[in-house]
Write a protein that holds these residues in place. Structure first.
Motif, PDB file in Angstrom:
ATOM      1  N   UNK A   3       0.846  -1.187   0.000  1.00  0.00           N
ATOM      2  CA  UNK A   3       0.000   0.000   0.000  1.00  0.00           C
ATOM      3  C   UNK A   3       0.885   1.242   0.000  1.00  0.00           C
ATOM      4  N   UNK A   4       0.423   2.289  -0.637  1.00  0.00           N
ATOM      5  CA  UNK A   4       1.191   3.536  -0.712  1.00  0.00           C
ATOM      6  C   UNK A   4       0.955   4.355   0.550  1.00  0.00           C
ATOM      7  N   UNK A   5       2.012   4.728   1.281  1.00  0.00           N
ATOM      8  CA  UNK A   5       1.819   5.531   2.497  1.00  0.00           C
ATOM      9  C   UNK A   5       1.188   6.893   2.192  1.00  0.00           C
ATOM     10  N   UNK A   6       0.209   7.264   2.991  1.00  0.00           N
ATOM     11  CA  UNK A   6      -0.371   8.602   2.923  1.00  0.00           C
ATOM     12  C   UNK A   6       0.091   9.386   4.138  1.00  0.00           C
ATOM     13  N   UNK A   7       0.354  10.657   3.945  1.00  0.00           N
ATOM     14  CA  UNK A   7       0.823  11.490   5.053  1.00  0.00           C
ATOM     15  C   UNK A   7      -0.252  11.606   6.132  1.00  0.00           C
ATOM     16  N   UNK A  38       4.984  -5.260   6.730  1.00  0.00           N
ATOM     17  CA  UNK A  38       4.496  -3.935   7.129  1.00  0.00           C
ATOM     18  C   UNK A  38       4.051  -3.111   5.937  1.00  0.00           C
ATOM     19  N   UNK A  39       4.714  -3.292   4.777  1.00  0.00           N
ATOM     20  CA  UNK A  39       4.366  -2.489   3.599  1.00  0.00           C
ATOM     21  C   UNK A  39       2.931  -2.731   3.157  1.00  0.00           C
ATOM     22  N   UNK A  40       2.400  -3.876   3.507  1.00  0.00           N
ATOM     23  CA  UNK A  40       0.998  -4.185   3.206  1.00  0.00           C
ATOM     24  C   UNK A  40       0.067  -3.159   3.848  1.00  0.00           C
ATOM     25  N   UNK A  41       0.538  -2.557   4.939  1.00  0.00           N
ATOM     26  CA  UNK A  41      -0.274  -1.599   5.697  1.00  0.00           C
ATOM     27  C   UNK A  41       0.277  -0.176   5.572  1.00  0.00           C
ATOM     28  N   UNK A  42       0.900   0.117   4.446  1.00  0.00           N
ATOM     29  CA  UNK A  42       1.410   1.461   4.154  1.00  0.00           C
ATOM     30  C   UNK A  42       2.421   1.930   5.188  1.00  0.00           C
ATOM     31  N   UNK A  43       3.234   0.992   5.676  1.00  0.00           N
ATOM     32  CA  UNK A  43       4.267   1.314   6.652  1.00  0.00           C
ATOM     33  C   UNK A  43       5.645   1.187   6.021  1.00  0.00           C
TER      34      UNK A  43
END
Length: 257
Positions: A3-7, A38-43
């Motif tokens: 997922x792409x991290x959002x601010x 963790x990247x699965x959850x935009x981390x």
């Protein structure tokens, strides 16, 4: 899938010398070579200054600070017996802990929550947040924190109410704002009939503080329906067991109620 991290901005942020404190226990059974999705959850992974330590559960049971025994253990077992049993039975314990300087975004929290979510996917069965005295089983934690756009600040903080001096007044206060680098909130001598109003006020101020606002000595706070309003008094120390934090005290007007 990544997922792409959002601010996660803090639109009311005011710089401070406060320190953000993150502290979690994750109980479960984990592979020796632990890969956290963790990247699965935009981390982007744990922020600098926050570390993960791994322990065999049995090695911790005799530790003086072991959280599943003593008064805290009794509280957790009473509040969440199923999660408590899962935590007690887990062979492994991961401790995530660290301190960060105050900052103008909550990206550090987004990243840490993503790591916690990832750990539940690879063997975690329960998560303890000792700052809010709460133990979650895996599904309970997901419901509470895996909210689109991020769980509201209220979900990260405990709001408590105790009798205050035994004369029909209450102490309404928070725990958990150290996760945002802010003092907790304390409303003393609240008439019992207005405790609900004080609780709702706590919720609103928790959101402001989490998003970066600060209260300074003597700062007035107008409250609908409360003559004279309230005045902020930063107080306390990090060693105060009631808050595990400094706090901002607000004395409820004597004539109220």
């Amino acid at each position: 899938m990544t997922a792409t991290p959002e601010a996660w901005p803090r639109p009311y942020w005011q710089p401070s010398e406060e320190t953000v404190v993150l502290y979690f226990y994750v109980f479960g059974r984990f592979a020796v070579d632990l890969a956290i999705p963790a990247a699965r959850y935009a981390s982007r992974g744990l922020p600098e200054g926050v570390e993960l330590q791994r322990f065999a559960h049995n090695a911790l049971r005799g530790w003086e600070g072991y959280p599943l025994k003593g008064a805290l253990g009794e509280l957790l077992q009473e509040d969440a017996p199923d999660a408590f049993d899962r935590a007690r039975a887990a062979p492994d314990v991961l401790v995530i802990r660290g301190e960060l300087p105050d900052r103008d975004s909550l990206d550090y929290l987004r990243d840490t929550l993503g790591v916690l979510a990832g750990l539940l996917d690879v063997g975690g069965s329960a998560i303890l947040d000792p700052q809010i005295l709460t133990l979650f089983d895996a599904e309970g934690w997901r419901r509470h924190y895996l909210v689109a756009g991020g769980a509201p600040p209220r979900n990260h903080v405990l709001i408590l109410r105790n009798e205050d001096d035994g004369d029909g007044r209450s102490h309404v206060y928070t725990r958990g704002l150290r996760k945002f680098g802010r003092p907790d909130l304390s409303f003393r001598r609240v008439p019992d009939a207005q405790a609900g109003q004080a609780g709702l006020l706590c919720e609103r101020l928790v959101e402001l503080a989490a998003l970066g606002a600060r209260f300074v000595e003597g700062q007035p706070l107008e409250v609908d329906g409360l003559a004279g309003g309230l005045v902020a008094h930063p107080s306390g120390s990090l060693d105060d067991p009631r808050f595990n934090n400094t706090h901002v005290a607000f004395d409820w007007p004597a004539q109220a109620g």
